[in-house]
Write a protein that holds these residues in place. Sequence first.
Motif, PDB file in Angstrom:
ATOM      1  N   VAL A 145       0.841  -1.207   0.000  1.00 13.40           N
ATOM      2  CA  VAL A 145       0.000   0.000   0.000  1.00 13.40           C
ATOM      3  C   VAL A 145       0.870   1.249   0.000  1.00 13.40           C
ATOM      4  O   VAL A 145       0.626   2.203  -0.749  1.00 13.40           O
ATOM      5  N   LEU A 170      -6.223   8.909  -8.330  1.00 10.54           N
ATOM      6  CA  LEU A 170      -6.773   9.018  -6.974  1.00 10.54           C
ATOM      7  C   LEU A 170      -7.586   7.774  -6.637  1.00 10.54           C
ATOM      8  O   LEU A 170      -7.428   7.156  -5.576  1.00 10.54           O
ATOM      9  N   LEU A 174      -7.331   4.605  -3.872  1.00  6.55           N
ATOM     10  CA  LEU A 174      -8.477   4.268  -3.028  1.00  6.55           C
ATOM     11  C   LEU A 174      -8.809   2.786  -3.140  1.00  6.55           C
ATOM     12  O   LEU A 174      -8.933   2.078  -2.126  1.00  6.55           O
ATOM     13  N   ILE A 181      -6.430  -4.109   1.781  1.00  6.51           N
ATOM     14  CA  ILE A 181      -6.556  -4.058   3.241  1.00  6.51           C
ATOM     15  C   ILE A 181      -7.770  -4.875   3.700  1.00  6.51           C
ATOM     16  O   ILE A 181      -7.710  -5.608   4.680  1.00  6.51           O
ATOM     17  N   ARG A 185      -9.428  -8.921   6.521  1.00  5.98           N
ATOM     18  CA  ARG A 185     -10.577  -9.272   7.356  1.00  5.98           C
ATOM     19  C   ARG A 185     -11.588 -10.126   6.602  1.00  5.98           C
ATOM     20  O   ARG A 185     -12.062 -11.128   7.078  1.00  5.98           O
TER      21      ARG A 185
ATOM     22  N   VAL B  62       2.018  10.837   1.665  1.00  6.42           N
ATOM     23  CA  VAL B  62       0.720  10.206   1.392  1.00  6.42           C
ATOM     24  C   VAL B  62       0.796   8.725   1.716  1.00  6.42           C
ATOM     25  O   VAL B  62      -0.081   8.164   2.394  1.00  6.42           O
ATOM     26  N   ILE B  66      -1.522   6.792   4.623  1.00  4.83           N
ATOM     27  CA  ILE B  66      -2.439   5.690   4.316  1.00  4.83           C
ATOM     28  C   ILE B  66      -2.029   4.431   5.069  1.00  4.83           C
ATOM     29  O   ILE B  66      -2.871   3.722   5.643  1.00  4.83           O
ATOM     30  N   THR B  67      -0.729   4.156   5.093  1.00  7.02           N
ATOM     31  CA  THR B  67      -0.268   2.961   5.806  1.00  7.02           C
ATOM     32  C   THR B  67      -0.611   3.069   7.296  1.00  7.02           C
ATOM     33  O   THR B  67      -1.013   2.095   7.929  1.00  7.02           O
ATOM     34  N   SER B  70      -4.229   2.456   7.952  1.00  9.20           N
ATOM     35  CA  SER B  70      -4.653   1.076   7.693  1.00  9.20           C
ATOM     36  C   SER B  70      -4.456   0.202   8.930  1.00  9.20           C
ATOM     37  O   SER B  70      -4.963  -0.917   8.992  1.00  9.20           O
ATOM     38  N   TYR B  73      -7.338  -1.357  10.624  1.00  7.38           N
ATOM     39  CA  TYR B  73      -7.845  -2.633  10.142  1.00  7.38           C
ATOM     40  C   TYR B  73      -7.078  -3.801  10.738  1.00  7.38           C
ATOM     41  O   TYR B  73      -7.636  -4.849  11.011  1.00  7.38           O
ATOM     42  N   MET B  87     -12.740   1.478   7.040  1.00  8.20           N
ATOM     43  CA  MET B  87     -12.330   1.780   5.668  1.00  8.20           C
ATOM     44  C   MET B  87     -12.546   3.259   5.343  1.00  8.20           C
ATOM     45  O   MET B  87     -11.840   3.848   4.536  1.00  8.20           O
ATOM     46  N   TRP B  88     -13.559   3.884   5.987  1.00  7.72           N
ATOM     47  CA  TRP B  88     -13.821   5.305   5.757  1.00  7.72           C
ATOM     48  C   TRP B  88     -12.626   6.162   6.137  1.00  7.72           C
ATOM     49  O   TRP B  88     -12.409   7.225   5.554  1.00  7.72           O
ATOM     50  N   VAL B  90      -9.450   5.294   5.833  1.00  6.74           N
ATOM     51  CA  VAL B  90      -8.494   5.219   4.723  1.00  6.74           C
ATOM     52  C   VAL B  90      -8.962   6.099   3.566  1.00  6.74           C
ATOM     53  O   VAL B  90      -8.190   6.868   2.992  1.00  6.74           O
ATOM     54  N   MET B  91     -10.263   6.009   3.245  1.00  9.03           N
ATOM     55  CA  MET B  91     -10.789   6.781   2.114  1.00  9.03           C
ATOM     56  C   MET B  91     -10.643   8.280   2.358  1.00  9.03           C
ATOM     57  O   MET B  91     -10.281   9.035   1.449  1.00  9.03           O
ATOM     58  N   VAL B  94      -7.108   9.301   1.661  1.00  5.33           N
ATOM     59  CA  VAL B  94      -6.789   9.336   0.232  1.00  5.33           C
ATOM     60  C   VAL B  94      -7.376  10.584  -0.414  1.00  5.33           C
ATOM     61  O   VAL B  94      -6.722  11.263  -1.215  1.00  5.33           O
ATOM     62  N   VAL B  95      -8.601  10.916  -0.047  1.00  6.87           N
ATOM     63  CA  VAL B  95      -9.290  12.007  -0.727  1.00  6.87           C
ATOM     64  C   VAL B  95      -8.846  13.379  -0.230  1.00  6.87           C
ATOM     65  O   VAL B  95      -8.757  14.332  -0.997  1.00  6.87           O
TER      66      VAL B  95
END
Lengths: 502, 502
Positions: A145, A170, A174, A181, A185, B62, B66-67, B70, B73, B87-88, B90-91, B94-95
Amino acid sequence: MGFITNDHVISHDDDKTSLVSRVWCWLHHLPKRLVAKVVGIATMMRNLARDDPRRVIHSFKVGLAITLVSLFYYFQPLYNSFGVSAMWVVMTVVVVFEFTVGATLGKGLNRALATSLAGALGVGAHHLASLCGKIGEPVLIGLFVYIFAAASTFMRFFPKIKARYDYGFLISILTFSFVSISGYRADEIVELAHKRLSTIAIGGSVSLLINSLIFPVWAGEELHRSVATNMEKLGLFLEGFGTIYLKSSEGEVKSKDGNKTSFQGYKSVLNSKNVEDTMANFARWEPGHGRFRYHHPWNQYLKLGGLVRQCAYRIDALNAYFDPQTQKPQKFPEEIREACTKISLESSKTLKELGSSIRKMTYPSTSVNAHIVSSKAAVKSFKTFLKSGSSYNQNAELLQIIPIATLASLLIDIVDCTEKIAESTYDLAILAHFKKAKIKETNVVEKSKPENVTKHEAVTNNHVDCPQVVITIAELTLITSNSSAQGNYVDAKSDGQHTLDD
Amino acid sequence: MGFITNDHVISHDDDKTSLVSRVWCWLHHLPKRLVAKVVGIATMMRNLARDDPRRVIHSFKVGLAITLVSLFYYFQPLYNSFGVSAMWVVMTVVVVFEFTVGATLGKGLNRALATSLAGALGVGAHHLASLCGKIGEPVLIGLFVYIFAAASTFMRFFPKIKARYDYGFLISILTFSFVSISGYRADEIVELAHKRLSTIAIGGSVSLLINSLIFPVWAGEELHRSVATNMEKLGLFLEGFGTIYLKSSEGEVKSKDGNKTSFQGYKSVLNSKNVEDTMANFARWEPGHGRFRYHHPWNQYLKLGGLVRQCAYRIDALNAYFDPQTQKPQKFPEEIREACTKISLESSKTLKELGSSIRKMTYPSTSVNAHIVSSKAAVKSFKTFLKSGSSYNQNAELLQIIPIATLASLLIDIVDCTEKIAESTYDLAILAHFKKAKIKETNVVEKSKPENVTKHEAVTNNHVDCPQVVITIAELTLITSNSSAQGNYVDAKSDGQHTLDD
């Protein structure tokens, strides 16, 4: 309190009264103010809608699309196939639905392609990592990642990628993170990736269908119209300059000063590069529609736009002469005034006709050529007048001549710009297969044509039934006359390209 | 096959051979081509990284962010609190993670505020709809979503909202739809809304912390540096114009032609408006940092940027004289050449010093004033020379003078522009509390100062130990001298504002 003198008590009371009265006043005026505020906002909204009614239509289209895809949640049969993932459909519509078809298509394709590619990579990364045991797995996924995110983020700095695939990169970060990830799970990550992709495909298709079927706004047409409008704006300024400024300097009543603002529209041309670049990028996604094919020469519009801006910079310098407060109108000798007025008006006509021919997607009419020839004749007669050493030459002080000389020089520059714009418009007409214009101005042209055009015009008349040849000759005329008249003007073509590159 | 003549057979064989050899050739050169392609991309990447190493740092930041998120999780205790909603986080990262702190903060705040407001509205809409029974509920929710989406989409067309809150309105449509539609299926929508908000808050905070603590890039500083750099670019052009063009026209060897490109940096200034506007919008989100306070006068930078562009338009007209291919160097009388060189070089110094003073965040030194005065003196001496009716005046043809007059007129315009830029820089220095400059150039100034400055300079010298007064007087000098010299230049201030409005 005993220490307080009468004065203080009174002022204290005054303070109280004034505070109360101020609060009262504020409360009293509050409804009025609120009403004024609401009216102000309503007026702004009305203006926004009136300036471009497509904004209202677009808003309703977005509402419609979202309501439509929310049916995936309400209807049991549809809900059964996707479950909670149906929400992805709604999200895709919200994010992808843009004002123009090109932007929607570009974003949708970026999203779909990036999701499928990054989804596949994510599944692969998950499988690779799962081979490394329970402890190695999260470490390896984390590493993947990290590398993927850093590399994709860096790629987004490439200018070409930034222009067209920024959103795709982008979304790829995502999706890759999401899939790889989640794999830690969830067990069915292939199904997860598949669901994400299919929901995005549905959302994207719905957006695209609604956007392109109900009153579509095409980015290509916006670019097309913007370039034409910008030319007309410059034409309008030159017309105003020729009729108002140059005539008023003759001593006429300057009652039309209020009109000045109506000629200042050219200012928006100065900063038009960004909008045009964006529109061209969107337009490249669009399929053929109406008279625009898939490979419409959008780059030629950008080149043309660059030349139009070049001309606008000169006009901005000319505009300094338009302000009656800082600039006293110069007393022009009649011959110079006439020549300048003619240059200004003929260039104005040229630009307006070129703009209108682009708008109608026809080849520029031969009268464009006539206007250019006529403006060049005015330049020539102006130069001859100066050369002849007339009475003005001997009497006038050199210092007085400077503003006139500058004015004339800028106008001559503008004639050159106009010619280059005409040339570039011809190129566009050829590349974009514009309709051939009907030749009906021949008589008008013949009245004003100078000697060196006669031959070409004669050829034109001989070949009236073969329009292809007519255009080629008209073009040649332009190119040859241009290369000989490049006098004091920098090569605008290379300039324009430079503007497009940086 | 019998019909085929020998000729045909031979040509057929030839075709075969040529096809095979072509395929062989293609295959043979394939590795080379691939290597060339890879080398090309690598070179581009190296250039991208070398031009601005912060791009590489940003990419790693970045990846790190992100790592880091994560981990929500991977770690069981963290996963327990959010579950799949992690997951939100992480998103969001990213955004929201943008290049500058301002953009990240703006996007994060927009996302958080829009989510909380639209989430609350969504919960309310769900409750209201659930009162209407099993059939009325989806209809009412659909209606709410339709109205909310259409209204929010329309609001996004307001220019002010588009500039700062566009992303917020997008997210509000997303969240409102998400919460109110989900309510139809899920029971715990308050919990849903709460989870969404808290994950966004965590993601936003992580992004913001990493972005602003590890080598932060501030949008405000970018804007600050961009305005300063643009001034210096114009200064560089004028320096090149003064030393190369004006001297080469004297007949010197034009060996430095290759240098021309190094002075063409001003072209990027012509289209700088968009970048500056964007940076200013981001900068407004940024908290105080270093010597920039929260309410740093970003608008003043935009005004200044507008004036710099005004000057760049004039310089673009001047650039026409720089092209040795289309433009023969004019033969200048020595006096005019000297005056033009002086105007050009002094304006260049003014712009460079102003740019450098902005860069260092100090008040412009008094030598700026001296340079302006000196360039105006050159303008004056030029005018006097023309008025005096020297030998050049009587002998030269009027036609020959036009290019020189235009050149001079453009240079005079540029002096006016430079003065307005200096004035606006002083305003900025006051508004942004720049450091006071040390006055050390006094001796240098005295050498070149003309009569009308003596008084001001004298006052300046008397107040050397009170820099505030010095600046005020210097400013007054600028303003008064400016208002008297507005001669042939349009009111750039109102122009600049117009540029900002449209």
